[in-house]
Design an enzyme around this catalytic site. Structure first.
Site, short mmCIF file in Angstrom:
data_model
loop_
_atom_site.label_atom_id
_atom_site.label_comp_id
_atom_site.label_asym_id
_atom_site.label_seq_id
_atom_site.Cartn_x
_atom_site.Cartn_y
_atom_site.Cartn_z
N SER A 292 -66.56 -38.75 -19.25
CA SER A 292 -65.50 -39.60 -20.09
C SER A 292 -64.76 -40.21 -18.93
O SER A 292 -64.62 -39.85 -17.91
CB SER A 292 -64.87 -38.90 -21.04
N TYR B 96 -59.95 -31.02 -23.51
CA TYR B 96 -60.94 -31.97 -23.39
C TYR B 96 -61.03 -32.77 -22.10
O TYR B 96 -61.83 -32.94 -21.44
CB TYR B 96 -60.56 -33.00 -24.55
#
Length: 317
Positions: free
Chosen positions: A164, A176
Site C-alpha cells: 500500500s 496496518y
C-alpha cells in the site's frame, strides 16, 4: 546539452514502453494462485485473469465468497478455502495447488489477502490489536509464500505482493501501516534472493480505493470500539471532540476513494504477464502525484503536512 538530455530521456521511455509491452507466451497454460478472492482486488483479478484464459486458483476465506466467484467465471477457475492465519489451512491449500499444477509448477502467486482493522491511535490499542492485523497482512503473506515457493521456483514464475502507499508513508496507528512496511521489506529481500532462480517479485502499492479497507461504516465502528475499550484517562486526554472529528472524517472516506479497482488489478496483471515486470507499481493518481512524492520529502515537511491535516487531541500542546 539540454536537447541531448531530452532526447536521451525520450529514448529511454520508448525502450521501457517497448519492453513492458512484451507478453509472456502460452498464458493459457499458466497457473496463478490468488489469496483474498472473496471481494475487492482479489475477486476482480481472478475474474480478469480468467477472461484472459489463464488457469486461476482462487483462495477465498468463506464458501459463500467462493460460490459467488465461481458463478461469475468459467469452469477453468477453481476455488479453495484458505485462512492465511492458520498453518494447517496454508499447508492444505499448498497441497491442493500442487495436485493441480503438477510438474509445470506455479507461474504466479498473488498475496492479496489483508485486513485494515483495528486501526487508530496506537495508545487506544493493545498488543493483540496489532497482532491481529500483522498475522493476516504480514505473517500470512510470509507463510503462504514460503509454502508456495518451491512450486513458483519450478515454473520460474512470479510473486506479486500487495502492499500500500502507507507502506511508504504511515498515516495511522495500529498494525496496518506496520504490516505494509513489512511487506515492502520482505518483498525486497525475496526479490534479490529469487533472482538467481529466474523468479521475479513485484510490489503493488495502491492509493486509496473503495474496498473494505476504506469502508466508512467499518472504520467508524472500529474507532468507536477502540474508544469504548480505552481507560477514562485516555478518553479525558483525547476528548470527545477528537472522537467526533475522527468519526466525521471517516464517514465520507469511502465516497472520495477511487472506484476503479481495475487500476490496481491491471498492475497485478501486468506483473504476471509481462516479460519485463516492474519492481513496484503505484496504482491511482493520488499515489503517483501526492503520496509517493510525499514519501521522498524531508521528514519535517511530511510530518508538518500530516500534522496540520490531522485531528488534534484536546490536551495537545
Amino acid at each position: 546539452m539540454w536537447l541531448y538530455l531530452v532526447a536521451l530521456v525520450g529514448l529511454w521511455n520508448l525502450l521501457r514502453l517497448f519492453r513492458e509491452r512484451q507478453v509472456v507466451s502460452h498464458l493459457q497454460d499458466k497457473y496463478v494462485f490468488i489469496t483474498g478472492c472473496d471481494s475487492g482486488f482479489g475477486n476482480l483479478l481472478a475474474r480478469q485473469l480468467d477472461r484472459r484464459g489463464m488457469r486461476v486458483l482462487a483462495a477465498c476465506l468463506t464458501e459463500k465468497g467462493a460460490e459467488q466467484l465461481r458463478s461469475k467465471t468459467s469452469d477453468r477457475l477453481e476455488t479453495v478455502i484458505l485462512d492465511v492465519t492458520k498453518t494447517e489451512s496454508i499447508v492444505s491449500a499448498t497441497q491442493w495447488v500442487k495436485e493441480r499444477v503438477g510438474n509445470r509448477g506455479l507461474w504466479g502467486l498473488v498475496n492479496n489477502a489483508g485486513i485494515a482493522i483495528p486501526s487508530g491511535p496506537s495508545e487506544w490499542m493493545n498488543k493483540q490489536d496489532f497482532a491481529r492485523v500483522l498475522d493476516v497482512n504480514l505473517l500470512g503473506t510470509i507463510e503462504v509464500t514460503l509454502n508456495m515457493l518451491p512450486l513458483v521456483r519450478k515454473a520460474r514464475g512470479r510473486v506479486v505482493n500487495v502492499s500500500s502507499i502507507v507502506g511508504r508513508v504511515s498515516f495511522v496507528g495500529g498494525g496496518y501501516c506496520i504490516s505494509k512496511y513489512g511487506v515492502e521489506a520482505f518483498s525486497d529481500s525475496l526479490r534479490r534472493e529469487l533472482s538467481y532462480f529466474g523468479v521475479k517479485v513485484a510490489i503493488i502499492e495502491p492509493g486509496f480505493f473503495q474496498t473494505d479497507v476504506t469502508n466508512s461504516a467499518i472504520l467508524s465502528s472500529n474507532i468507536q470500539m477502540l474508544w469504548d475499550q480505552t481507560s477514562p484517562e485516555i478518553r479525558e486526554t483525547y476528548g470527545e471532540k477528537y472522537l467526533a472529528s475522527n468519526l466525521k472524517s471517516l464517514n465520507g472516506l469511502h465516497q472520495i476513494c477511487n472506484k476503479d479497482l481495475s487500476l490496481v488489478t491491471d498492475c497485478m496483471e501486468h506483473a504476471l504477464t509481462s516479460c519485463h515486470p516492474r519492481t513496484r507499481y503505484s496504482a491511482g493518481w493520488d499515489a503517483k502525484l501526492f503520496y509517493l512524492p510525499l514519501s521522498y520529502m524531508p521528514t519535517f515537511i511530511t510530518d508538518t503536512l500530516i500534522y496540520w491535516a490531522s485531528q488534534k487531541p484536546e490536551k495537545a500542546l
